[in-house]
Design a protein around this motif. Structure first.
Motif, PDB file in Angstrom:
ATOM      1  N   TRP A   1      18.888  34.419 -58.898  1.00 57.33           N
ATOM      2  CA  TRP A   1      19.229  34.886 -57.562  1.00 57.33           C
ATOM      3  C   TRP A   1      18.014  34.942 -56.643  1.00 57.33           C
ATOM      4  O   TRP A   1      18.148  35.240 -55.454  1.00 57.33           O
ATOM      5  CB  TRP A   1      19.863  36.278 -57.642  1.00 57.33           C
ATOM      6  N   GLY A   2      16.832  34.672 -57.182  1.00 55.16           N
ATOM      7  CA  GLY A   2      15.610  34.843 -56.415  1.00 55.16           C
ATOM      8  C   GLY A   2      15.541  34.011 -55.148  1.00 55.16           C
ATOM      9  O   GLY A   2      15.131  34.492 -54.091  1.00 55.16           O
TER      10      GLY A   2
ATOM     11  N   LEU B   1       2.745  31.242 -59.558  1.00 58.40           N
ATOM     12  CA  LEU B   1       3.562  30.065 -59.282  1.00 58.40           C
ATOM     13  C   LEU B   1       4.973  30.386 -58.815  1.00 58.40           C
ATOM     14  O   LEU B   1       5.691  29.491 -58.368  1.00 58.40           O
ATOM     15  CB  LEU B   1       3.649  29.201 -60.551  1.00 58.40           C
ATOM     16  N   ALA B   2       5.396  31.650 -58.908  1.00 49.74           N
ATOM     17  CA  ALA B   2       6.798  31.969 -58.687  1.00 49.74           C
ATOM     18  C   ALA B   2       7.276  31.602 -57.290  1.00 49.74           C
ATOM     19  O   ALA B   2       8.390  31.101 -57.116  1.00 49.74           O
ATOM     20  CB  ALA B   2       7.040  33.460 -58.953  1.00 49.74           C
ATOM     21  N   ALA B   3       6.470  31.871 -56.259  1.00 47.34           N
ATOM     22  CA  ALA B   3       6.923  31.659 -54.880  1.00 47.34           C
ATOM     23  C   ALA B   3       6.654  30.250 -54.364  1.00 47.34           C
ATOM     24  O   ALA B   3       7.308  29.804 -53.420  1.00 47.34           O
ATOM     25  CB  ALA B   3       6.252  32.674 -53.950  1.00 47.34           C
ATOM     26  N   VAL B   4       5.694  29.547 -54.950  1.00 53.11           N
ATOM     27  CA  VAL B   4       5.257  28.268 -54.389  1.00 53.11           C
ATOM     28  C   VAL B   4       6.376  27.232 -54.293  1.00 53.11           C
ATOM     29  O   VAL B   4       6.495  26.541 -53.274  1.00 53.11           O
ATOM     30  CB  VAL B   4       4.045  27.721 -55.169  1.00 53.11           C
ATOM     31  N   PRO B   5       7.250  27.089 -55.300  1.00 52.08           N
ATOM     32  CA  PRO B   5       8.337  26.110 -55.146  1.00 52.08           C
ATOM     33  C   PRO B   5       9.244  26.390 -53.952  1.00 52.08           C
ATOM     34  O   PRO B   5       9.695  25.469 -53.278  1.00 52.08           O
ATOM     35  CB  PRO B   5       9.100  26.218 -56.467  1.00 52.08           C
ATOM     36  N   TYR B   6       9.521  27.680 -53.672  1.00 53.46           N
ATOM     37  CA  TYR B   6      10.344  28.023 -52.518  1.00 53.46           C
ATOM     38  C   TYR B   6       9.654  27.614 -51.225  1.00 53.46           C
ATOM     39  O   TYR B   6      10.271  27.105 -50.293  1.00 53.46           O
ATOM     40  CB  TYR B   6      10.616  29.533 -52.477  1.00 53.46           C
TER      41      TYR B   6
ATOM     42  N   GLY C   1      -8.160  43.797 -58.791  1.00 53.29           N
ATOM     43  CA  GLY C   1      -9.533  43.346 -58.682  1.00 53.29           C
ATOM     44  C   GLY C   1      -9.647  42.197 -57.691  1.00 53.29           C
ATOM     45  O   GLY C   1      -8.740  41.947 -56.891  1.00 53.29           O
ATOM     46  N   PRO C   2     -10.766  41.456 -57.731  1.00 59.37           N
ATOM     47  CA  PRO C   2     -10.950  40.344 -56.793  1.00 59.37           C
ATOM     48  C   PRO C   2     -10.028  39.182 -57.108  1.00 59.37           C
ATOM     49  O   PRO C   2      -9.749  38.894 -58.280  1.00 59.37           O
ATOM     50  CB  PRO C   2     -12.422  39.953 -56.993  1.00 59.37           C
ATOM     51  N   LEU C   3      -9.559  38.534 -56.075  1.00 56.20           N
ATOM     52  CA  LEU C   3      -8.703  37.365 -56.253  1.00 56.20           C
ATOM     53  C   LEU C   3      -8.836  36.461 -55.034  1.00 56.20           C
ATOM     54  O   LEU C   3      -9.397  36.835 -54.014  1.00 56.20           O
ATOM     55  CB  LEU C   3      -7.241  37.773 -56.478  1.00 56.20           C
ATOM     56  N   VAL C   4      -8.317  35.258 -55.175  1.00 56.51           N
ATOM     57  CA  VAL C   4      -8.296  34.284 -54.093  1.00 56.51           C
ATOM     58  C   VAL C   4      -6.851  33.946 -53.798  1.00 56.51           C
ATOM     59  O   VAL C   4      -6.069  33.674 -54.727  1.00 56.51           O
ATOM     60  CB  VAL C   4      -9.073  33.002 -54.469  1.00 56.51           C
ATOM     61  N   SER C   5      -6.470  33.995 -52.528  1.00 54.10           N
ATOM     62  CA  SER C   5      -5.096  33.693 -52.143  1.00 54.10           C
ATOM     63  C   SER C   5      -5.048  32.482 -51.230  1.00 54.10           C
ATOM     64  O   SER C   5      -5.904  32.320 -50.348  1.00 54.10           O
ATOM     65  CB  SER C   5      -4.462  34.884 -51.424  1.00 54.10           C
ATOM     66  N   ASP C   6      -4.051  31.629 -51.445  1.00 55.66           N
ATOM     67  CA  ASP C   6      -3.753  30.541 -50.519  1.00 55.66           C
ATOM     68  C   ASP C   6      -2.880  31.083 -49.397  1.00 55.66           C
ATOM     69  O   ASP C   6      -1.971  31.883 -49.632  1.00 55.66           O
ATOM     70  CB  ASP C   6      -3.010  29.409 -51.232  1.00 55.66           C
ATOM     71  N   VAL C   7      -3.151  30.653 -48.176  1.00 56.00           N
ATOM     72  CA  VAL C   7      -2.340  31.013 -47.015  1.00 56.00           C
ATOM     73  C   VAL C   7      -1.498  29.798 -46.643  1.00 56.00           C
ATOM     74  O   VAL C   7      -2.013  28.679 -46.535  1.00 56.00           O
ATOM     75  CB  VAL C   7      -3.223  31.449 -45.827  1.00 56.00           C
ATOM     76  N   TRP C   8      -0.190  30.020 -46.461  1.00 58.65           N
ATOM     77  CA  TRP C   8       0.761  28.952 -46.201  1.00 58.65           C
ATOM     78  C   TRP C   8       1.444  29.182 -44.868  1.00 58.65           C
ATOM     79  O   TRP C   8       1.535  30.309 -44.394  1.00 58.65           O
ATOM     80  CB  TRP C   8       1.839  28.916 -47.281  1.00 58.65           C
ATOM     81  N   ALA C   9       1.966  28.113 -44.280  1.00 56.29           N
ATOM     82  CA  ALA C   9       2.782  28.210 -43.082  1.00 56.29           C
ATOM     83  C   ALA C   9       3.981  27.282 -43.208  1.00 56.29           C
ATOM     84  O   ALA C   9       3.863  26.162 -43.701  1.00 56.29           O
ATOM     85  CB  ALA C   9       1.978  27.863 -41.837  1.00 56.29           C
ATOM     86  N   ILE C  10       5.122  27.788 -42.776  1.00 61.68           N
ATOM     87  CA  ILE C  10       6.373  27.017 -42.778  1.00 61.68           C
ATOM     88  C   ILE C  10       6.845  26.930 -41.327  1.00 61.68           C
ATOM     89  O   ILE C  10       7.092  27.962 -40.692  1.00 61.68           O
ATOM     90  CB  ILE C  10       7.445  27.701 -43.626  1.00 61.68           C
ATOM     91  N   GLY C  11       6.948  25.735 -40.792  1.00 63.29           N
ATOM     92  CA  GLY C  11       7.373  25.550 -39.408  1.00 63.29           C
ATOM     93  C   GLY C  11       8.869  25.733 -39.245  1.00 63.29           C
ATOM     94  O   GLY C  11       9.646  25.419 -40.152  1.00 63.29           O
ATOM     95  N   ARG C  12       9.280  26.197 -38.069  1.00 65.24           N
ATOM     96  CA  ARG C  12      10.697  26.454 -37.830  1.00 65.24           C
ATOM     97  C   ARG C  12      11.538  25.185 -37.959  1.00 65.24           C
ATOM     98  O   ARG C  12      12.630  25.208 -38.514  1.00 65.24           O
ATOM     99  CB  ARG C  12      10.893  27.055 -36.436  1.00 65.24           C
ATOM    100  N   ASP C  13      11.036  24.055 -37.451  1.00 64.16           N
ATOM    101  CA  ASP C  13      11.824  22.820 -37.504  1.00 64.16           C
ATOM    102  C   ASP C  13      12.099  22.398 -38.938  1.00 64.16           C
ATOM    103  O   ASP C  13      13.239  22.042 -39.288  1.00 64.16           O
ATOM    104  CB  ASP C  13      11.110  21.699 -36.748  1.00 64.16           C
TER     105      ASP C  13
END
Length: 205
Positions: A111-112, A142-147, A167-179
């Protein structure tokens, strides 16, 4: 099983889910970081907070519209992001921020995607870009990346962060365009994707 908008009475259940989704060493399962009771109460008041209800809270999804996002910690630290795109151009449009997505381990995971989508439907009527962040190191969430990729998301930057409970971590920043977002919703691929779009739209009404 029901996808519905959250209320303040759901905060204890959301905290219980967060405790259940602490990092367990897996790179495939999702985990939630940050946010205390007051943080969840504020998000319920300001944002699109949706839950997966099976008699208890077994999933949550949180999206902040433009105003609350621009008051968020990530936006305040946008100068720390190693941007791959012009942040000025990104900031010129209306933004939304996908703050959290978590679903209990086990059969609820199917259902995710519908829960994830339900939380975005209203804000993406007006937002030009939906921004989110996923942990990339020291482990890759990896859970959210496919969505994200399914909706045409692209990586636009990377940021170093520190969470007290991790603790310390590195995050990727993503953008999803409206179109791209609406194009995928209007032409879902396969019966499974059609099902999740229909479930999300029915939940939101």
């Amino acid at each position: 099983m029901r996808i519905r908008r959250a209320g303040l009475s759901d905060v204890p259940g959301m905290l219980a889910l967060k405790r259940a989704l602490t990092f367990d060493g897996s790179t495939a399962g999702g985990f939630l970081l940050g946010t205390d009771a007051e943080g969840y109460r504020q998000r319920v008041a300001d944002g699109e907070v949706w839950v997966l209800d099976d008699g208890r809270i077994v999933g949550l999804a949180i999206v902040l519209p433009d105003g609350p996002f621009r008051r968020s910690d990530l936006w305040e630290r946008r100068a720390d992001v190693r941007w791959q795109e012009d942040v000025g151009a990104l900031a010129a449009g209306t933004l939304a921020y996908y703050d959290q997505l978590g679903v209990a381990r086990g059969p609820f995971r199917r259902w995710g995607a519908a829960l994830a989508l339900a939380a975005t439907l209203r804000v993406m009527e007006t937002a030009d870009q939906l921004v989110t962040a996923t942990v990339q190191a020291p482990v890759c969430n990896l859970a959210a990346v496919p969505y994200i990729r399914r909706l045409g998301g692209r990586r636009v930057g990377r940021i170093d962060e520190v969470y007290p409970d991790f603790g310390p971590l590195v995050s990727d920043v993503w953008a999803i365009g409206r179109d791209g977002y609406h194009a995928r919703l209007d032409a879902p691929v396969g019966l499974a994707e059609r099902w999740l779009v229909d479930v999300a739209r029915e939940a939101v009404g």
